[in-house]
Design a protein around this motif. Sequence first.
Motif, PDB file in Angstrom:
ATOM      1  N   VAL A  78       0.844  -1.188   0.000  1.00 34.12           N
ATOM      2  CA  VAL A  78       0.000   0.000   0.000  1.00 34.12           C
ATOM      3  C   VAL A  78       0.880   1.238   0.000  1.00 34.12           C
ATOM      4  O   VAL A  78       1.964   1.241   0.598  1.00 34.12           O
ATOM      5  N   GLU A  79       0.412   2.275  -0.682  1.00 35.70           N
ATOM      6  CA  GLU A  79       1.171   3.526  -0.688  1.00 35.70           C
ATOM      7  C   GLU A  79       0.206   4.707  -0.635  1.00 35.70           C
ATOM      8  O   GLU A  79      -0.903   4.640  -1.179  1.00 35.70           O
ATOM      9  N   PRO A  80       0.624   5.784   0.082  1.00 34.29           N
ATOM     10  CA  PRO A  80      -0.252   6.946   0.250  1.00 34.29           C
ATOM     11  C   PRO A  80      -0.221   7.838  -0.990  1.00 34.29           C
ATOM     12  O   PRO A  80       0.853   8.146  -1.501  1.00 34.29           O
ATOM     13  N   GLU A  81      -1.395   8.237  -1.426  1.00 31.74           N
ATOM     14  CA  GLU A  81      -1.479   9.036  -2.651  1.00 31.74           C
ATOM     15  C   GLU A  81      -2.494  10.166  -2.481  1.00 31.74           C
ATOM     16  O   GLU A  81      -3.161  10.284  -1.456  1.00 31.74           O
ATOM     17  N   VAL A  82      -2.638  10.931  -3.540  1.00 34.25           N
ATOM     18  CA  VAL A  82      -3.679  11.949  -3.653  1.00 34.25           C
ATOM     19  C   VAL A  82      -4.464  11.595  -4.902  1.00 34.25           C
ATOM     20  O   VAL A  82      -3.870  11.203  -5.902  1.00 34.25           O
ATOM     21  N   CYS A  83      -5.791  11.681  -4.836  1.00 33.73           N
ATOM     22  CA  CYS A  83      -6.614  11.371  -6.015  1.00 33.73           C
ATOM     23  C   CYS A  83      -7.387  12.618  -6.428  1.00 33.73           C
ATOM     24  O   CYS A  83      -7.918  13.339  -5.572  1.00 33.73           O
ATOM     25  N   PHE A  84      -7.453  12.872  -7.730  1.00 35.73           N
ATOM     26  CA  PHE A  84      -8.240  13.984  -8.270  1.00 35.73           C
ATOM     27  C   PHE A  84      -9.471  13.443  -8.995  1.00 35.73           C
ATOM     28  O   PHE A  84      -9.421  12.361  -9.587  1.00 35.73           O
ATOM     29  N   LEU A  85     -10.540  14.230  -8.940  1.00 31.79           N
ATOM     30  CA  LEU A  85     -11.763  13.935  -9.695  1.00 31.79           C
ATOM     31  C   LEU A  85     -11.884  15.000 -10.782  1.00 31.79           C
ATOM     32  O   LEU A  85     -11.877  16.204 -10.472  1.00 31.79           O
ATOM     33  N   THR A  86     -11.996  14.576 -12.025  1.00 26.99           N
ATOM     34  CA  THR A  86     -12.020  15.584 -13.107  1.00 26.99           C
ATOM     35  C   THR A  86     -13.417  16.201 -13.254  1.00 26.99           C
ATOM     36  O   THR A  86     -14.433  15.548 -13.064  1.00 26.99           O
ATOM     37  N   ARG A  87     -13.422  17.475 -13.606  1.00 28.96           N
ATOM     38  CA  ARG A  87     -14.683  18.227 -13.791  1.00 28.96           C
ATOM     39  C   ARG A  87     -15.047  18.327 -15.263  1.00 28.96           C
ATOM     40  O   ARG A  87     -16.215  18.435 -15.620  1.00 28.96           O
ATOM     41  N   ARG A  88     -14.002  18.355 -16.101  1.00 32.81           N
ATOM     42  CA  ARG A  88     -14.206  18.469 -17.554  1.00 32.81           C
ATOM     43  C   ARG A  88     -13.399  17.382 -18.228  1.00 32.81           C
ATOM     44  O   ARG A  88     -12.422  16.883 -17.672  1.00 32.81           O
ATOM     45  N   ALA A  89     -13.811  17.043 -19.428  1.00 29.84           N
ATOM     46  CA  ALA A  89     -13.044  16.056 -20.189  1.00 29.84           C
ATOM     47  C   ALA A  89     -11.648  16.601 -20.473  1.00 29.84           C
ATOM     48  O   ALA A  89     -11.491  17.776 -20.808  1.00 29.84           O
ATOM     49  N   ILE A  90     -10.660  15.758 -20.310  1.00 32.73           N
ATOM     50  CA  ILE A  90      -9.285  16.134 -20.672  1.00 32.73           C
ATOM     51  C   ILE A  90      -9.012  15.492 -22.023  1.00 32.73           C
ATOM     52  O   ILE A  90      -8.908  14.275 -22.136  1.00 32.73           O
ATOM     53  N   ASP A  91      -8.937  16.327 -23.055  1.00 31.94           N
ATOM     54  CA  ASP A  91      -8.746  15.761 -24.389  1.00 31.94           C
ATOM     55  C   ASP A  91      -7.634  16.465 -25.163  1.00 31.94           C
ATOM     56  O   ASP A  91      -7.643  16.512 -26.390  1.00 31.94           O
ATOM     57  N   GLY A  92      -6.696  17.007 -24.414  1.00 30.57           N
ATOM     58  CA  GLY A  92      -5.524  17.616 -25.035  1.00 30.57           C
ATOM     59  C   GLY A  92      -4.547  17.981 -23.941  1.00 30.57           C
ATOM     60  O   GLY A  92      -4.898  17.958 -22.758  1.00 30.57           O
ATOM     61  N   PRO A  93      -3.304  18.312 -24.328  1.00 33.10           N
ATOM     62  CA  PRO A  93      -2.303  18.647 -23.307  1.00 33.10           C
ATOM     63  C   PRO A  93      -2.649  19.951 -22.596  1.00 33.10           C
ATOM     64  O   PRO A  93      -3.042  20.926 -23.236  1.00 33.10           O
ATOM     65  N   LEU A  94      -2.529  19.963 -21.280  1.00 35.97           N
ATOM     66  CA  LEU A  94      -2.849  21.147 -20.475  1.00 35.97           C
ATOM     67  C   LEU A  94      -1.576  21.802 -19.962  1.00 35.97           C
ATOM     68  O   LEU A  94      -0.590  21.122 -19.705  1.00 35.97           O
ATOM     69  N   THR A  95      -1.645  23.108 -19.757  1.00 37.14           N
ATOM     70  CA  THR A  95      -0.558  23.798 -19.069  1.00 37.14           C
ATOM     71  C   THR A  95      -0.877  23.777 -17.569  1.00 37.14           C
ATOM     72  O   THR A  95      -2.015  23.509 -17.169  1.00 37.14           O
ATOM     73  N   SER A  96       0.118  24.116 -16.748  1.00 42.81           N
ATOM     74  CA  SER A  96      -0.149  24.117 -15.298  1.00 42.81           C
ATOM     75  C   SER A  96      -1.163  25.203 -14.950  1.00 42.81           C
ATOM     76  O   SER A  96      -1.910  25.057 -13.982  1.00 42.81           O
ATOM     77  N   LEU A  97      -1.239  26.265 -15.735  1.00 43.50           N
ATOM     78  CA  LEU A  97      -2.236  27.305 -15.468  1.00 43.50           C
ATOM     79  C   LEU A  97      -3.648  26.804 -15.744  1.00 43.50           C
ATOM     80  O   LEU A  97      -4.600  27.188 -15.075  1.00 43.50           O
ATOM     81  N   GLU A  98      -3.780  25.928 -16.722  1.00 44.39           N
ATOM     82  CA  GLU A  98      -5.112  25.425 -17.099  1.00 44.39           C
ATOM     83  C   GLU A  98      -5.593  24.288 -16.198  1.00 44.39           C
ATOM     84  O   GLU A  98      -6.797  24.061 -16.063  1.00 44.39           O
ATOM     85  N   ALA A  99      -4.651  23.552 -15.599  1.00 50.65           N
ATOM     86  CA  ALA A  99      -4.984  22.275 -14.966  1.00 50.65           C
ATOM     87  C   ALA A  99      -6.089  22.391 -13.913  1.00 50.65           C
ATOM     88  O   ALA A  99      -7.022  21.573 -13.887  1.00 50.65           O
TER      89      ALA A  99
END
Length: 261
Positions: free
Chosen positions: A100-121
Motif C-alpha cells: 500500500v502507498e499513500p497518494e492523492v486522487c483527483f476527480l475531473t470536472r471536464r473532459a481532458i482531451d488535449g495537453p494542459l498547461t499548469s495554469l489550465e490544470a
Amino acid sequence: MSLIDDAAALLDSAAFGREAIEQFPAEHFTLAQAYDIQRASIAHRISRGEVLKGIKLGFTSRAKMVQMGIDSLIWGLLTDGMIEEDGGVVDLGRYIHPRVEPEVCFLTRRAIDGPLTSLEAADFIEAVAPAMEIIDSRYRNFRFSLEDVVADNCSSAGLVVGSWSRSFEALGNAGVRLQFDGRDVQVGSTRAILGQPMRSIVQASRLLHGAGMSLPAGSLIMAGAATAAEALQSGVHVECRIGTGSASLGSVAFVASGGAA
Ligand code: 0L1
Ligand code: MG
C-alpha cells in the motif's frame, strides 16, 4: 495469437488466478509494446464487465523510484473493479503480494482531451481526496523491468479514495502519514509528488494526448505515491492522513483481512 495478446492474457490470468509469473525475458518487447499489452490486458477486465474509471501515474516521487530502481514516469488504467471502500475491509485474498502507498486522487470536472498547461490544470479538477493505492505486481518477488511493469498496468491492483474536498490550498506541501494500527510506517509530504500533486494533471494530459486518448469528466486521476510502499498484512488497520488543521485533506482507511493467496 500475437506477442501482445499472449503477454496480456498471461498477465490477466496471473492477476485473476493470484499467481505470480516470471518476468519476461529482457527486451522481449519495447516500451511502446508494453503499453499495448497493458491496454490489451485491461480489455480482458472490460470484457468481464468492469468499467474504466480513470488513470494512475507511477514513479512520480523519488521515494518510489529509489524503492523500485526505475526512474521514468509511467501510467496505467483504473477500473471500477479495483475500487475498495473507504473504511471497509480489504480482502488480501484478492491479491498476490499486496503493498500500500499513500497518494492523492483527483476527480475531473471536464473532459481532458488535449495537453494542459499548469495554469489550465486547476480548471479541469472538481475535487481532491486523500487516497491509497494497493499495488500488487503480477511478477514473482515484485521484480520487473520498466517494460514489464508498464505491461502489468504499473502494478495497479486496488485503490481506496477518501472524502472529496476542494482543499487545493492544502496540497502543495502537506504532511503525509501512512499508519499501521496507529503507528507511522511511512512519513512524507505531498511535495514529493512531482513537487506539487497538481502537476500530475499536466503530466496525465500529456500522456493521454501522446497515447491518442482522452479522459471523460468524472474520472479519477491517482497522482502517485508520496512515500515508498509498505507490504500489507492481515489484521492491520491502515490509514493515510494528509495535512493537519485547516490545511488538511483528511484521511482514508481500511482494515486488511484474510491471507494473500
Ligand atoms: O508509483 C507507482 O504506483 C508505481 C507502481 C509500479 C511499480 C511498483 O510496483 O512499485
Ligand atoms: Mg502508486
